[in-house]
Design a protein around this motif. Structure first.
Motif, short mmCIF file in Angstrom:
data_model
loop_
_atom_site.label_atom_id
_atom_site.label_comp_id
_atom_site.label_asym_id
_atom_site.label_seq_id
_atom_site.Cartn_x
_atom_site.Cartn_y
_atom_site.Cartn_z
N LEU A 118 -0.90 19.71 46.06
CA LEU A 118 -0.84 21.13 45.70
C LEU A 118 -2.19 21.61 45.18
N CYS A 119 -2.85 20.77 44.38
CA CYS A 119 -4.16 21.13 43.84
C CYS A 119 -5.20 21.29 44.94
N ALA A 120 -5.18 20.39 45.90
CA ALA A 120 -6.14 20.47 47.00
C ALA A 120 -5.96 21.76 47.79
N THR A 121 -4.70 22.10 48.07
CA THR A 121 -4.42 23.36 48.78
C THR A 121 -4.83 24.56 47.93
N GLY A 122 -4.52 24.51 46.64
CA GLY A 122 -4.87 25.60 45.75
C GLY A 122 -6.37 25.80 45.65
N CYS A 123 -7.13 24.72 45.57
CA CYS A 123 -8.60 24.83 45.51
C CYS A 123 -9.15 25.48 46.77
N HIS A 124 -8.58 25.14 47.91
CA HIS A 124 -9.02 25.74 49.18
C HIS A 124 -8.80 27.25 49.17
N TYR A 125 -7.61 27.68 48.79
CA TYR A 125 -7.32 29.11 48.77
C TYR A 125 -8.13 29.83 47.69
N LEU A 126 -8.33 29.18 46.55
CA LEU A 126 -9.08 29.81 45.47
C LEU A 126 -10.54 30.04 45.87
N ALA A 127 -11.16 29.04 46.49
CA ALA A 127 -12.56 29.17 46.90
C ALA A 127 -12.73 30.30 47.91
#
Length: 256
Positions: A118-127
């Motif tokens: 979930l964190c990896a996906t969230g970092c992608h969308y956040l960036a």
């Protein structure tokens, strides 16, 4: 983490402990990044609230992953001597303890992997979200605002601003006669008074006028100055002699 292999007991503790420490470090890093975003001009950009909330969710997911790994440590059957009067575990008892612990440990590991996914996906969308929001905000700025926020410093002014950001004072010399001012930086970088006045005129630096020049007035880089430092260092322009040299050769050839 998906490829971690372990045997319950000391071996599992040796393999899981570094993962738990890494998850805790990631949680701390994410919290620092969230605080930096919350204290930045990003909060004035349209859509920034969703970005901040997403960053907060990353902190939560990383913390949960660390907790799941801590539960693996808790479920891990460590070997140790019993209290006096209790029989020592034999091989059959150890086998049962391990068999009961392995499903629990693997379950907590799976939960930790899920949180990190979930964190990896969230970092992608956040960036991507922050990049798009900042680009949209820049496009909608009035032309005058875009011009004032552009790179307008010379390399010397940029270097001087960098030095003053580390600390500096404005003095009135007592050895060369009053009325002669100079700039002293904490790191020893030479900054001319003309460069300082140019930075002050643009509102990039201020000085503490509550103190006397003879004792030194503290120089502070303003918010506009910090924004200027956040941009890349400008490149030096070609000198006039170099820039006009090809034309001079052409002119000489024309007289031949």
């Amino acid at each position: 983490m998906r490829d971690v292999s372990y045997t319950p007991g000391t071996d599992a503790l040796r393999h899981i402990s570094p993962l738990l420490l890494q998850a805790q470090d990631l949680t701390a890093t994410a919290l620092v990044r969230l605080t930096a975003l919350d204290n930045s001009t990003y909060t004035s950009v349209a859509g920034s609230r969703a970005g901040l909330e997403l960053m907060a969710s990353l902190v939560s997911s990383l913390s949960l992953a660390a907790t799941d790994l801590a539960h693996v440590v808790l479920a891990n059957p460590l070997e140790g001597a019993q209290f006096a009067g209790y029989p020592a575990d034999d091989e059959a008892v150890r086998t049962v303890r391990h068999a009961e612990a392995i499903p629990q440990m693997n379950g907590h590991l799976d939960d930790a992997v899920h949180q990190l996914d979930l964190c990896a996906t969230g970092c992608h969308y956040l960036a991507h979200g922050i990049t798009d929001e900042l680009a949209t905000a820049q496009e909608h700025k009035p032309p005058a605002v875009q011009q004032t926020t552009g790179p307008t410093l010379t390399p010397a002014q940029y270097d001087a601003l960098t030095a003053l950001n580390s600390g500096g004072r404005l003095y009135e010399s007592t050895t060369r006669g009053l009325g002669v001012t100079r700039v002293a930086t904490d790191d020893g970088t030479r900054v001319t008074i003309a460069t300082f006045r140019a930075l002050a005129k643009r509102g990039l630096v201020t000085r503490d006028t509550r103190t006397y020049l003879t004792t030194g007035q503290k120089i502070t880089v303003t918010e506009q100055g910090q924004q200027a430092l956040a941009r890349p260092r400008p490149h030096a322009a070609l000198s006039t002699a170099v820039a006009t040299q090809p034309k001079a050769r052409v002119a000489q050839g024309a007289h031949r």
